[in-house]
Scaffold this active site. Structure first.
Site, PDB file in Angstrom:
ATOM      1  N   HIS A 142       0.970  -1.673   0.260  1.00  0.00           N
ATOM      2  CA  HIS A 142       0.294  -0.155  -0.142  1.00  0.00           C
ATOM      3  C   HIS A 142       0.901   1.110   0.165  1.00  0.00           C
ATOM      4  CE1 HIS A 142      -3.257  -2.993   0.894  1.00  0.00           C
ATOM      5  NE2 HIS A 142      -3.985  -2.021   0.131  1.00  0.00           N
ATOM      6  N   LYS A 192      -0.132   5.057   4.688  1.00  0.00           N
ATOM      7  CA  LYS A 192      -1.414   4.038   5.433  1.00  0.00           C
ATOM      8  C   LYS A 192      -1.309   3.290   6.703  1.00  0.00           C
ATOM      9  CE  LYS A 192      -4.340  -0.737   4.270  1.00  0.00           C
ATOM     10  NZ  LYS A 192      -5.426   0.081   5.112  1.00  0.00           N
TER      11      LYS A 192
HETATM   12  P1  NAD Z   1      -6.811  10.248   4.779  1.00  0.00           P
HETATM   13  O1  NAD Z   1      -5.501  10.317   5.214  1.00  0.00           O
HETATM   14  O2  NAD Z   1      -6.975  10.397   3.015  1.00  0.00           O
HETATM   15  O3  NAD Z   1      -8.884  10.523   4.929  1.00  0.00           O
HETATM   16  C1  NAD Z   1      -8.964  10.804   6.308  1.00  0.00           C
HETATM   17  C2  NAD Z   1     -10.099  11.653   6.035  1.00  0.00           C
HETATM   18  O4  NAD Z   1     -10.548  11.385   7.372  1.00  0.00           O
HETATM   19  C3  NAD Z   1      -8.909  12.682   6.928  1.00  0.00           C
HETATM   20  O5  NAD Z   1      -9.302  13.579   5.939  1.00  0.00           O
HETATM   21  C4  NAD Z   1      -9.037  13.182   8.273  1.00  0.00           C
HETATM   22  O6  NAD Z   1      -9.002  13.757   8.103  1.00  0.00           O
HETATM   23  C5  NAD Z   1     -10.488  12.284   8.314  1.00  0.00           C
HETATM   24  N1  NAD Z   1     -10.797  12.368   9.623  1.00  0.00           N
HETATM   25  C6  NAD Z   1     -10.352  11.421  10.508  1.00  0.00           C
HETATM   26  N2  NAD Z   1     -10.613  11.690  11.813  1.00  0.00           N
HETATM   27  C7  NAD Z   1     -11.829  11.889  11.197  1.00  0.00           C
HETATM   28  C8  NAD Z   1     -13.048  12.462  12.284  1.00  0.00           C
HETATM   29  N3  NAD Z   1     -13.031  10.915  13.518  1.00  0.00           N
HETATM   30  N4  NAD Z   1     -14.436  12.896  11.533  1.00  0.00           N
HETATM   31  C9  NAD Z   1     -14.135  13.122  10.343  1.00  0.00           C
HETATM   32  N5  NAD Z   1     -13.272  13.019  10.315  1.00  0.00           N
HETATM   33  C10 NAD Z   1     -12.436  11.901  10.087  1.00  0.00           C
HETATM   34  O7  NAD Z   1      -7.298   8.346   4.054  1.00  0.00           O
HETATM   35  P2  NAD Z   1      -7.711   7.103   3.147  1.00  0.00           P
HETATM   36  O8  NAD Z   1      -6.565   7.271   2.447  1.00  0.00           O
HETATM   37  O9  NAD Z   1      -8.847   8.510   2.422  1.00  0.00           O
HETATM   38  O10 NAD Z   1      -8.466   6.098   4.287  1.00  0.00           O
HETATM   39  C11 NAD Z   1      -9.366   5.965   4.509  1.00  0.00           C
HETATM   40  C12 NAD Z   1      -9.855   4.675   5.960  1.00  0.00           C
HETATM   41  O11 NAD Z   1     -10.301   4.041   4.147  1.00  0.00           O
HETATM   42  C13 NAD Z   1      -8.385   3.891   6.149  1.00  0.00           C
HETATM   43  O12 NAD Z   1      -9.174   2.997   7.197  1.00  0.00           O
HETATM   44  C14 NAD Z   1      -8.490   3.552   5.079  1.00  0.00           C
HETATM   45  O13 NAD Z   1      -7.710   1.825   5.067  1.00  0.00           O
HETATM   46  C15 NAD Z   1      -9.345   2.809   4.253  1.00  0.00           C
HETATM   47  N6  NAD Z   1     -10.023   2.051   2.750  1.00  0.00           N
HETATM   48  C16 NAD Z   1     -10.444   1.404   3.030  1.00  0.00           C
HETATM   49  C17 NAD Z   1     -11.201   0.775   1.625  1.00  0.00           C
HETATM   50  C18 NAD Z   1     -12.116  -0.216   1.136  1.00  0.00           C
HETATM   51  O14 NAD Z   1     -12.493  -0.320  -0.150  1.00  0.00           O
HETATM   52  N7  NAD Z   1     -13.046  -0.273   2.227  1.00  0.00           N
HETATM   53  C19 NAD Z   1     -10.310   1.764   0.619  1.00  0.00           C
HETATM   54  C20 NAD Z   1      -9.236   2.403   0.710  1.00  0.00           C
HETATM   55  C21 NAD Z   1      -8.461   2.627   1.620  1.00  0.00           C
END
Ligand code: NAD
Length: 267
Positions: free
Chosen positions: A152, A156
């Site tokens: 990844h 991450k």
């Molecule tokens: P990222 O860091 O780019 O985005 C996360 C966002 O959440 C940030 O903008 C942050 O400010 C915000 N945030 C954090 N705590 C918060 C809260 N309490 N309330 C509101 N907003 C909050 O991360 P990302 O790359 O977008 O990934 C997010 C999650 O999704 C991770 O856990 C990742 O592993 C997961 N993910 C899942 C899939 C899937 O298919 N299920 C795919 C990709 C990523």
């Protein structure tokens, strides 16, 4: 009636992509977003350009917009709190944030049953990754040993990935006891990866990567490699959109896109 939807983590990498996907859907209305970065964000998709208001207060947004569905792509440390707030308010949840433990999932399911509502929790929303897990499940009936390499992007926060953990669970049910003993004997060698339910998982974090999983099966004289690559975050969007629509019919929590596809008759 459109499905009124809000997104937590809307300013993040996945949140922005989800917002762009949601505004293209004629039967879904994106009514707001929550993020620690409290700024309105422009969302463009096809010929649609719009500004989504972003707040830091989930409860207030729910009160104001009365959504049917919350989509959460935030952080393992905040996701459960968001889910509790939403389900308590009768808002259905589609959860993509990884790091949800089995006891977390049980709590989500209990809340769903108490509130007679639904949730979908999926560590990977891409159809290709679901097929990788299914194929790994089939292969594990025929091989004694398997190891998983997950790769990844370097930002991450969790390791191993939720997809690798779930793939290890799929393998565990079938894999012969012999391989589990082999893996247990290697516990003192960190370079051999983490032992998850008898399967070694190796996590790679590098800039340039998105989400890549390789399951390598071995037995005497042959190797089988099953690999999936998410080359852009768009790969997760059909699964997220399906979950937003299907969660409206659920009265329990569903774990994994595979289970959702089975319930909705796709598999
Ligand atoms: P990222 O860091 O780019 O985005 C996360 C966002 O959440 C940030 O903008 C942050 O400010 C915000 N945030 C954090 N705590 C918060 C809260 N309490 N309330 C509101 N907003 C909050 O991360 P990302 O790359 O977008 O990934 C997010 C999650 O999704 C991770 O856990 C990742 O592993 C997961 N993910 C899942 C899939 C899937 O298919 N299920 C795919 C990709 C990523």
């Amino acid at each position: 009636m459109k499905i009124k939807t809000i997104v937590t983590g809307i300013a993040g990498r996945m949140g922005k992509q989800v917002a762009s996907a949601l505004i293209q859907e004629s039967d879904i209305e994106l009514v707001g977003g929550v993020d620690l970065k409290n700024q309105s964000i422009p969302v463009s998709s096809g010929d649609i350009d719009t500004i989504i208001e972003v707040t830091t207060d989930l409860s207030e947004l729910i009160e104001k917009t009365r959504p049917s569905v919350l989509v959460d792509f935030t952080h393992p440390s905040s996701v459960m709190n968001n889910i509790r707030i939403a389900l308590q308010a009768g808002v259905r949840c589609v959860v993509g944030t990884t790091g949800i433990s089995s006891s977390d999932f049980n709590e989500i399911n209990d809340l769903c049953k108490a509130k007679k509502t639904g949730a979908v929790v999926a560590p990977n929303f891409s159809i290709g990754a679901v097929l990788l897990m299914k194929f790994a499940h089939i292969a594990s009936k025929h091989f004694d040993s398997a190891e998983i390499i997950e790769m990844h992007h370097n930002e991450k926060v969790d390791a191993p990935s939720g997809t690798a953990l779930r793939t290890a669970e799929f393998i565990e049910h079938q894999m012969l006891a012999a391989s589990r003993q082999t893996a247990a004997g290697l516990q003192l060698q960190p370079a051999r990866g983490e032992d998850v339910k008898g399967t070694r998982i190796h996590s790679v974090r590098l800039p340039g990567l998105i989400a890549h999983h390789e399951v390598i099966f071995g037995k005497l004289g042959e190797i089988l490699t099953i690999r999936h690559d998410s080359l852009s975050r768009e790969s997760f969007m059909p699964g997220v959109i399906l979950a937003v629509k299907e969660v409206m019919k659920l009265d329990k929590a569903v774990l994994g896109l595979d289970a959702l596809l089975t319930i909705s008759g796709v598999f």
